[in-house]
Write a protein that holds these residues in place. Structure first.
Motif, PDB file in Angstrom:
ATOM      1  N   ASP B 175       0.168  -2.671   3.162  1.00 19.27           N
ATOM      2  CA  ASP B 175      -0.508  -2.039   2.288  1.00 19.27           C
ATOM      3  C   ASP B 175       0.580  -1.230   1.004  1.00 19.27           C
ATOM      4  OD1 ASP B 175      -2.941  -1.738   3.026  1.00 19.27           O
ATOM      5  OD2 ASP B 175      -2.996   0.025   4.340  1.00 19.27           O
ATOM      6  N   THR B 178       0.583  -4.017  -1.240  1.00 15.82           N
ATOM      7  CA  THR B 178      -0.649  -4.440  -2.030  1.00 15.82           C
ATOM      8  C   THR B 178      -0.826  -3.088  -3.126  1.00 15.82           C
ATOM      9  OG1 THR B 178      -1.626  -4.947   0.052  1.00 15.82           O
ATOM     10  CG2 THR B 178      -2.960  -4.774  -1.551  1.00 15.82           C
ATOM     11  N   SER B 182      -0.993  -3.934  -6.958  1.00 11.88           N
ATOM     12  CA  SER B 182      -2.521  -3.329  -7.727  1.00 11.88           C
ATOM     13  C   SER B 182      -2.083  -2.185  -8.643  1.00 11.88           C
ATOM     14  CB  SER B 182      -3.138  -2.781  -6.626  1.00 11.88           C
ATOM     15  OG  SER B 182      -3.247  -3.724  -5.586  1.00 11.88           O
ATOM     16  N   SER B 221      -3.727 -11.403  -2.734  1.00 13.05           N
ATOM     17  CA  SER B 221      -4.697 -10.974  -1.649  1.00 13.05           C
ATOM     18  C   SER B 221      -4.859 -12.150  -0.590  1.00 13.05           C
ATOM     19  CB  SER B 221      -5.892 -10.515  -2.370  1.00 13.05           C
ATOM     20  OG  SER B 221      -6.807 -11.572  -2.790  1.00 13.05           O
ATOM     21  N   SER B 225      -1.484  -9.771   2.236  1.00 16.14           N
ATOM     22  CA  SER B 225      -1.853  -8.525   3.290  1.00 16.14           C
ATOM     23  C   SER B 225      -3.260  -8.789   3.688  1.00 16.14           C
ATOM     24  CB  SER B 225      -1.741  -7.407   2.642  1.00 16.14           C
ATOM     25  OG  SER B 225      -2.317  -7.100   1.615  1.00 16.14           O
ATOM     26  N   ALA B 589      -9.105  -2.457   0.613  1.00 15.12           N
ATOM     27  CA  ALA B 589      -8.710  -3.356  -0.367  1.00 15.12           C
ATOM     28  C   ALA B 589      -9.976  -3.981  -1.169  1.00 15.12           C
ATOM     29  CB  ALA B 589      -8.280  -4.703   0.332  1.00 15.12           C
TER      30      ALA B 589
END
Lengths: 172, 618
Positions: B175, B178, B182, B221, B225, B589
């Protein structure tokens, strides 16, 4: 910053730097003129601040580098490593002071060619027109302290080389 | 008269004769100011105002100076090629010292570095392929110069960031990475949102950047993860997040194209082809041989049927046992048995056969009468029953001899009870090297002796060993059973924790699940524990298409099949009925992807079309 100020501050060190890439003195001057004109014409593309010497130096260096390599690819420019001007022997043999000075200058030119490239580069950039440490640093991607250190080492190496050459001359 | 050297910032010792001599010796490199300036003017035009400031102050302040300071500083960090034309045309008043750009730099670096890597690759590819028109070539030369200048300036922070990302890949929770990527992309698009509001970015430009950001995140993605995070949610994990991002990217692209009336359709088509190629390559990489797929029970059966190698026979036997217990075993053992026969025929007469492989080969039906005869050793059985003290070795060494004896000879009930007692007593949960295998082979011996009902006597020891070897991942996404309890790091409650769970524990975990099937799931294991154990098995059972399945993929897959057959798992499923908050957490997500896509679409929609009046703020 206007173009004339930019030229005044960077001209000497840029010409010297270009000459260390293998351009003849004449080509180096020409290439430096090309660099400043290209910088002026594409000034809108410059994204740094005009008083940020580091950014300005990196930008000029990038332009000069591209032009130099473009010139090499096109078959022009380049040639000898570095050529030193011939210093004429004094017209008046009785002017011993002038003769001594010319001898010294010739000795310095010869010793310069025997130094390491990094040492020669910083000496050329400094003493071609007396450029500041900050300007030299901006073109070499170094801080002022680093340029100063490099300059000290280069001067020491030059002195050592001069002494060596003098000894050799005396022996011969 | 020679010209004297003038230096404003003299350093110590520099005012000497040597400096003047150097100056004199470099005369040929010196160009007079006027002469030099004349040369420059000849190149740029005599009418050029060389004494006027090079920045054009009239046009930029109105639009740019009213931008938030963060955006101004962030824009200085952008390579010109990523900035909108509106900004390029009027120049940038920003820049300054690196420290003022530190915050936007840190936030933007992941997104901009990624964009620059892609851009540099694309430019390199175009340079190799060539073939474009003169105008395009000039643009690309300029783009290459911009890109080079950016890399020259930011190569070190970019390198540090990339090393950091690789480090995070292996040591940080999925996470975290990510979130970093992001968030950086959001800041990137946020800066564009501000430029759009100031009328400096057109819809086409926003669309292009937003679409590239979507595709970039889609690639991330797919490869990083999401599949693991959503291990148990096939559709969501493998498809939905990337699909949302692709959809967002396509909509942005389309919105950008709507505003391009009368433009060169070929350029648009070639860009569309490039996007389709990019998406296809990413999908092919993920779902093709270079991507990872989950190993199904059918895959395990196929792999077992094709197996003609006995080098990992103990693992293979455990896989087959777990599959059988799960009711999923249906493989053809012909190839395996032929390989085993070749090995036994060679190694048993040559006395090079290792007894530790014998029990697995017997269980898999690879032993023939003459092989059993070679292993029969009534004296050993006699020796095992002579003493009542716990057995020194674990039951793994006893099992093959016992199986051979029971196959050909006979062992009295008295002897059986005596051996069973010694084997049970030998399982010591307090031993520093106690592990699931002790219980596994002890139960096997009891089964062979026909005393399976005595296996319940092993339950307390089994419970303690499983508890001691249970390891939870730091972010509590996965859990597994370690090979040994020794050497594990424990928190203040005594629970073992690790930042990442290694696939090496797959064998101990598979044995532990076999034990749980025989002796029941320990009371201390919660429904959540079973969930994270399932996530570990799901991840470790994934295999790369190009390499096919091996024992390390099949073992967790078989163990997972068995775990899903346990009544405790079914009860846990009911208990793990998702709450609203839990569902939001699990879908984080997907929600992030939806929000990002929506933000990008709105941003593109609100941006002015190309050719519209650029309206400065105020």
């Amino acid at each position: 910053m206007d173009l004339e100020s930019l030229i005044s501050s960077h001209r000497g060190s840029l010409i010297a730097l270009i000459s260390t890439w293998g351009a003849s003195p004449r080509d180096a001057v020409e290439l430096a003129q090309d660099t400043f004109s290209e910088a002026y014409l594409s000034r809108d593309r410059y994204k740094g601040e005009w008083d940020d010497l580091k950014a300005l130096g990196a930008w000029l260096l990038g332009i000069a580098n591209n032009l130099f390599h473009a010139g090499q690819r096109a078959g022009s420019g380049g040639g000898r490593l570095i050529s030193m001007p011939e210093v004429p022997v004094a017209d008046r043999p009785e002017d011993t002071e002038a003769q001594e000075r010319e001898e010294r200058v010739r000795g310095v030119q010869q010793a310069l060619l025997q130094l390491k490239a990094t040492e020669r580069t910083v000496l050329l950039m400094r003493y071609t027109e007396g450029s500041s440490l900050a300007v030299i640093g901006s073109l070499l991607g170094l801080g002022e302290r680093a340029v100063e250190g490099r300059l000290r080492r280069a001067r020491a190496a030059l002195k050592e080389q001069l002494e060596k050459n003098m000894l050799l001359e005396e022996r011969s | 008269m020679k010209k004297p050297l003038v230096i404003e910032d003299l350093i110590e010792g520099e005012g000497d004769q040597l400096s003047q001599d150097l100056f004199d010796g470099l005369g040929e490199l010196r160009a007079g100011h006027d002469e030099f300036l004349r040369g420059v003017k000849q190149r740029i035009g005599e009418e050029a105002e060389t004494s006027e400031p090079m920045e054009s102050d009239e046009s930029k302040p109105q639009a740019i100076l009213k931008l938030p300071v963060f955006v101004q500083r962030a824009a200085a960090f952008f390579p010109p090629i990523l900035l909108p034309q509106g900004m390029i045309k009027i120049g940038l008043p920003v820049g300054g010292k690196l420290s003022t750009k530190l915050l936007p730099g840190v936030l933007l670096l992941p997104a901009i570095s990624a964009a620059m890597v892609l851009l540099t690759l694309a430019l390199g590819l175009r340079a190799v392929l060539g073939g474009e028109k003169l105008g395009q070539r000039q643009n690309e030369v300029a783009a290459r110069d911009d890109s080079k200048a950016w890399w020259r300036r930011y190569w070190l922070p970019s390198l540090v960031m990339m090393i950091g990302v690789v480090w995070m890949l292996f040591h940080a929770p999925a996470d975290a990475l990510t979130l970093l990527v992001s968030f950086s992309t959001l800041v990137f698009l946020g800066v564009y949102a501000s430029l759009t509001r100031a009328g400096l970015a057109s819809r086409q430009e926003v669309a292009k950047r937003a679409a590239v950001a979507m595709y970039w995140l889609m690639a991330i993605s797919l490869q990083l993860s999401v599949p693991d995070t959503f291990g148990g949610h096939g559709l969501i994990g493998a498809w939905l997040v990337p699909l949302v991002l692709v959809f967002g990217g396509v909509v942005c692209w389309r919105l950008g194209k709507l505003g391009r009336r009368g433009r060169d359709p070929v350029a648009g088509r070639s860009r569309a082809v490039m996007v389709v190629c990019f998406v296809a390559v990413v999908l092919a990489l993920h779902f093709g041989p270079t991507g990872k797929s989950p190993t199904s029970p059918e895959d395990v059966n196929q792999w077992l049927s094709s197996l003609d190698d006995t080098s990992q026979i103990n693992q293979v036997e455990l896989i087959a046992s777990n599959m059988e217990a799960a009711g999923e075993l249906s493989f053809d053992p012909k190839a395996l048995r032929s390989a085993a026969k070749r090995r036994l025929d060679e190694e048993i007469p040559g006395r090079s056969f290792n007894l530790l492989y014998a029990a697995a080969l017997m269980e898999l039906g690879c032993f023939e009468e003459e092989h059993y005869r070679a292993l029969v050793n009534p004296e050993a059985i006699e020796r095992y029953t002579r003493s009542a003290v716990p057995m020194a070795n674990n039951a793994r060494h006893l099992l093959p001899v016992l199986m051979a004896e029971l196959h050909l000879g006979s062992v009295s009930m008295e002897q059986r009870e005596a051996i069973a007692s010694r084997v049970i007593a030998a399982v010591d949960p307090d031993h520093k090297y106690a592990h699931a295998e002790d219980v596994f082979y002890a139960v096997r011996v009891l089964d062979v002796l026909g005393l399976s009902d005595r296996a319940t006597e092993l339950q307390p020891a089994a419970d303690a060993i499983l508890r001691a070897t249970w390891v939870l991942e730091d972010d509590e996404e996965e859990g597994a059973f370690a090979s040994f309890s020794i050497g594990l790091e424990r928190d203040e409650t005594g629970l073992a924790r690790a930042d990442r769970l290694t696939f090496v524990w797959g064998h101990a975990t598979a044995e532990s699940i076999w034990i749980m099937n025989r002796l029941g799931v320990p009371q201390w294991m919660s429904a959540r524990d079973l969930g994270v154990l399932d996530a570990y098995l799901e991840r470790t059972s994934r295999y790369y298409g190009f390499s096919g399945i091996d024992a390390y993929d099949a073992e967790p897959a078989a163990a997972q099949a068995l775990m899903h057959a346990l009544p405790e798992w079914k009860a846990a499923q009911a208990e793990l009925e998702p709450t609203i908050l839990g569902t939001f957490y699990d879908l984080r997500a997907l929600l992030a992807a939806v929000l990002l896509a929506a933000f990008s679409i709105i941003l593109t929609w609100m941006a002015p079309e190309e050719g519209e009046e650029v309206v400065p703020l105020g």
